[in-house]
Scaffold this motif. Structure first.
Motif, PDB file in Angstrom:
ATOM      1  N   MET A 142      36.952  62.215   6.872  1.00  0.00           N
ATOM      2  CA  MET A 142      36.598  63.443   7.428  1.00  0.00           C
ATOM      3  C   MET A 142      35.101  63.567   7.654  1.00  0.00           C
ATOM      4  N   ALA A 143      34.462  63.000   6.817  1.00  0.00           N
ATOM      5  CA  ALA A 143      32.828  63.237   6.887  1.00  0.00           C
ATOM      6  C   ALA A 143      32.459  62.436   8.044  1.00  0.00           C
ATOM      7  N   GLY A 157      33.975  62.448  10.927  1.00  0.00           N
ATOM      8  CA  GLY A 157      34.715  63.112  12.082  1.00  0.00           C
ATOM      9  C   GLY A 157      36.118  62.739  12.292  1.00  0.00           C
ATOM     10  N   LEU A 179      32.127  64.323  20.962  1.00  0.00           N
ATOM     11  CA  LEU A 179      31.614  63.516  19.689  1.00  0.00           C
ATOM     12  C   LEU A 179      29.894  63.875  19.562  1.00  0.00           C
ATOM     13  N   ARG A 232      36.713  71.433  17.307  1.00  0.00           N
ATOM     14  CA  ARG A 232      36.536  69.716  17.555  1.00  0.00           C
ATOM     15  C   ARG A 232      35.077  69.212  17.481  1.00  0.00           C
ATOM     16  N   MET A 268      34.381  69.244  13.639  1.00  0.00           N
ATOM     17  CA  MET A 268      35.310  68.130  13.149  1.00  0.00           C
ATOM     18  C   MET A 268      34.622  66.745  13.443  1.00  0.00           C
ATOM     19  N   ALA A 269      34.183  66.611  14.687  1.00  0.00           N
ATOM     20  CA  ALA A 269      33.604  65.368  14.925  1.00  0.00           C
ATOM     21  C   ALA A 269      32.262  64.987  14.193  1.00  0.00           C
ATOM     22  N   LEU A 270      31.665  66.140  13.971  1.00  0.00           N
ATOM     23  CA  LEU A 270      30.324  65.866  13.068  1.00  0.00           C
ATOM     24  C   LEU A 270      30.613  65.882  11.386  1.00  0.00           C
ATOM     25  N   GLY A 271      32.161  65.981  11.127  1.00  0.00           N
ATOM     26  CA  GLY A 271      32.299  65.883   9.813  1.00  0.00           C
ATOM     27  C   GLY A 271      32.694  67.024   9.039  1.00  0.00           C
TER      28      GLY A 271
END
Ligand SMILES: Cc1cc2nc3c(=O)[nH]c(=O)nc-3n(C[C@H](O)[C@H](O)[C@H](O)COP(=O)(O)OP(=O)(O)OC[C@H]3O[C@@H](n4cnc5c(N)ncnc54)[C@H](O)[C@@H]3O)c2cc1C
Ligand SMILES: Cc1cc2nc3c(=O)[nH]c(=O)nc-3n(C[C@H](O)[C@H](O)[C@H](O)COP(=O)(O)OP(=O)(O)OC[C@H]3O[C@@H](n4cnc5c(N)ncnc54)[C@H](O)[C@@H]3O)c2cc1C
Lengths: 515, 515
Positions: free
Chosen positions: A290-291, A293, B23, B287, B290-293
């Motif tokens: 998760m960390a 992404g 991303l 999103r 999330m893409a950044l963790g």
């Protein structure tokens, strides 16, 4: 790097020096590599062992990093039940008279995934199932060609085949022809897991695969585009950087032991009172992903159980909620019963049985007796069920059971008989003293190859995962069947090991790489 | 940068040129900044407007980027109901004779968060609620000091106060003294959202805050430790890099319009058939996070509704499932009823009513009539409910209703009366033609300040979020109340705006920064 030592990592945890972040370390800041290998496997349980074997057999150099001082994880603690079938049947299915088509197994597994079913993974699992059977047997696991017809949580004899899920229960039996697919190794008692582990760890040793114990993986090492190039580990209170030229495979298990994560991601499982697993089921691999992404899916899902059988005839009782209403067919798999039980008001749930002279409580985790009575009025009062409600439910149930019918939930006729007085009620709810155990099924989103996906569905290059760190074939509390978790962990471990070693076509190679 | 143009971004989407990744872009690869500001707000709906106002008032330079050609988002489409109270009562509560203590509101909101309740956020929301009321009124929104006693989904007059959730329903009424807290602006019809938007957008304009329309935020810009320094946007088919020296605030709404995300993260909501929101509720902000963790929580949760009232007297009917069993108190808020309905076998659910001469179907989204009958036997046959099951339920219900009792679900006595023949049954299930609408409540995990957290609970520096992009005060399908989403979006927007501008103490400044 020094030899494994018993307490290195543990000490670090306990002296409060375990303050490292699971956030990715950046490649640009890595000044040197302590260890270089092709494939780094994180976690030496079922998924990790299978990934290592396949990666090695594909020609890659492999090192396994395991935080504990020994291997096995939850896999070695388990009953080792594996869900195999399709392809005309395994040798055991055939020897015991069961034919099993791939289409039939596919249909069952699609039902068993519920709305979350991953069609591609299920297809791969079914197509590869017979091969997987032989692969495991080839590693040394022995199965006895025998079938257990009674209703068991787990075979306690050395027999093999069992209906391990909802195959015979409504509505599944209408979606796929019932066929038993749970296979347990040839050993007495609840010892299938250790036996399986003996086979898998033997195959690892035989191949000379290096296992680095007492080595906790702390974080992934990735470049600024999140392409993974290795892991940072802690061993004997020192940190080391590991370069994995072909890939890192996270096989760290699920998060049943992490109360914080459970509360946040799986509140329904958290209603249970007994996590099932090893102490390192703390979700570290999921969090590392998760960390970086990665996408996480099905995080609320899990296995949850109230083991109210054997004896099988307990399925002839009825489960009722606080209002005396039935809510599930009692011949369902115990996870399905527990799932529906947790949804009832206050998660109250009673199993009402005829208190025969030779009444036997459930064999495992005996739930407390919440009430007894010669009349239902008595029982209602003891259970604090509204007066008349249980009597009404029972009247309707008994009237139809006498005819071999269950108009509500279509329990199979073999379990249908009127429940006569005197009665006994077992309180199966967590608050009432029932033992409700669980492990998690949510995790990182992956392609069938084990490649980890980000929220955009793109592959994170260099990162693979398998077993309970991923969300795999088993992904639904309501529809889970025994044997799917070890089955999926070993199977998906193999896929990820092959993919990381470069042997099977990956999503990345299909042009799905980050651009 | 050219002036806003109507179709720029839309065109890009439609010509298939929208192939950019969500991303993060890496700071090291940014060669120039096209725009520099203190705070960049992504999305000009309720949360975005409030964040912008507070950031500006705190002295920061602010630009809002909005993908549509106009502002408002789902907030402007909404009824604009806001959940306020506590602190002795809002002026409207007081004028209509309701006293409301903060403790009481806190207790209700804790119940309304279910097991996922975020105590710190609820505490902040309650403590700030009266101030928030005045802040909104100060922006120009008018409330009429009047109370609507009837059971409505939304006030269609210009009246203000209403019981907008489960306050009076069991079991909530035992956890907190019932008090109405839903406030709608002074306007006829379902127009509270546009009215609220007029006030908020007016305040934005009055402050000279720059809004850049037709500007879709594509991705966050972050350094390799994920510290956020800006956003990449697309405007008029060109891309621009925006530097936000103090912070980026994601206010892009939820993901009700993204079927892929729904299926993956919120399968229960996906059982509905009518998403509620604007077309950009596609989860882009979630999103990007999330893409950044970032951590995402409560992703399965949402608002879901079958609007079976008004007329309020429909609550005197009973909801039954495919087995003719009741499963919820029908005087619950419509989301609670819909939530339990979706859990029933096949999500089948019927509202059984007395077919009076002046029978009136529900005012909104009229569900089809699935059956009528002078006898319950007839009705059972038409609904394919097992013979005798509905009759039994009805007999029990009526017998107790006549005494003003509901032993199962404790429906309030005002809705309890025996249901006499003839009967009518409305099919409220999605498969039966019922209209089941939903929006999402899951999202990025944040501190009460709006700072986005990673899976380790650490702040991601420079990144803030509010409204439905975050998971906030409303976080439980089962327990949701009207007014919580706009209430939380506007309130959390303000918090995030202040935090990004540096005006309120943040988690980061409390030493919780990534190390
Ligand atoms: C008592 C019991 C009975 C069960 N019975 C069955 C059954 O019969 N059939 C079935 O299908 N399922 C069963 N299950 C569930 C099943 O055993 C597990 O879900 C499955 O084996 C998990 O496999 P895995 O490879 O993903 O994880 P594991 O086998 O748990 O392996 C994970 C390994 O990773 C290590 N690790 C964790 N974090 C780190 C880190 N940061 N760095 C390095 N190493 C790390 C752990 O120490 C562990 O060795 C049972 C579980 C239990 C506990
Ligand atoms: C018909 C209806 C009635 C409702 N009634 C109520 C009610 O009475 N009370 C209540 O509490 N809730 C209600 N709701 C729900 C509530 O309106 C929303 O949940 C809430 O307003 C969301 O606020 P927000 O600021 O998070 O998002 P929004 O107000 O939707 O704002 C998000 C904005 O971000 C923009 N955006 C999205 N992605 C990007 C991007 N990548 N780049 C740039 N911009 C982007 C969108 O275009 C939009 O303008 C209702 C909803 C609807 C649809």
């Amino acid at each position: 790097m020094s030899e494994p030592r018993g307490l290195g990592d543990k000490q670090a945890e306990e002296t409060g020096r375990s303050d490292t972040s699971i956030l990715p370390r950046r490649l640009s800041e890595i000044t040197h590599w302590d260890i270089v290998t092709d494939v780094a496997i994180v976690g030496y349980g079922g998924a990790g062992a299978c990934a290592a074997i396949e990666a090695k057999d594909a020609g890659a150099e492999v090192i396994i990093f395991e935080t504990a001082s020994g291997g096995g994880g939850s896999t070695a603690l388990s009953c080792g039940e594996i869900y195999y079938g399709g392809n005309g049947g395994t040798p055991i299915q055939k020897a015991t008279g069961f034919e099993d088509s791939s289409e039939n197994m596919y249909n069952y597994l699609m039902a068993s995934g519920g709305p979350n079913a991953d069609e591609r993974k299920i297809r791969a699992y079914v197509d590869g199932s017979l091969d997987h059977y032989h692969w495991i047997v080839d590693k040394g696991l022995r199965y006895k060609p025998s079938f257990v017809a009674t209703r068991e949580i787990i075979q306690l004899t050395d027999d093999c085949l069992i209906y391990s899920g909802n195959e015979k229960a409504w509505p599944y039996r209408d979606k796929a022809l019932p066929c038993p697919r749970g296979h347990k190794g040839r050993i007495e008692g609840d010892n299938g897991g250790p036996l399986l582990w003996q086979a898998l760890s033997g195959a690892v040793e035989q191949r000379g695969i290096k296992v680095q114990y007492d080595s906790r993986v702390l974080a992934l090492i990735a470049d600024e585009h999140n392409e993974v190039s290795g892991v940072a580990i802690r061993h004997d209170m020192k940190e080391y950087n590991v370069r994995a030229t072909r890939g890192v495979v996270l096989c760290t298990g699920g998060f049943a032991m992490n109360q914080k994560m459970l509360k946040k991601f799986a509140p329904t499982l958290a209603k249970g009172n007994a996590p099932l697993g090893n102490p390192n089921d703390n979700g570290s691999g999921i969090r590392m992903g998760m960390a970086l992404g990665a996408s996480v899916i099905n995080m609320t899902e899990g296995f949850i159980s109230m083991a109210f059988y054997p004896p099988g005839r307990n399925s002839s009782g009825i489960f009722v909620n606080a209002n005396g209403q039935r809510y599930v067919n009692e011949d369902s798999y115990h996870t399905r019963v527990a799932y529906y039980s947790m949804l009832q008001p206050d998660s109250r749930c009673y199993l009402i049985l005829h208190a025969s002279d030779d009444f036997k409580p459930p064999k495992f985790f005996n739930p407390p007796i919440a009430g007894t009575g010669f009349t239902l009025e008595e029982l209602e009062a003891e259970l604090k069920i509204p007066a008349g409600a249980l009597a009404q439910t029972m009247e309707y149930y008994n009237r139809h059971a006498a005819k071999g019918e269950d108009p509500f939930f279509h329990k199979a006729s073999e379990w249908l008989e009127p429940i006569e007085p005197p009665y006994v009620a077992l309180d199966c709810s967590p608050s009432g003293g029932g033992y409700v155990t669980y492990f998690t099924l949510g995790g990182l989103e992956t392609a069938p190859s084990g490649e980890v996906l980000n929220v955009r569905g793109e592959v994170i290059p260099g990162l693979y995962t398998a077993g309970r760190t991923a969300s795999g074939v088993p992904c639904s509390t309501e529809h889970y069947a025994s044997g799917l978790s070890v089955g999926d962990a070993t199977f998906s471990g193999r896929m990820a090991g092959m993919a990381a070693a470069g042997r099977i076509p990956t999503e990345a190679s299909k042009g799905c790489r980050i651009v």
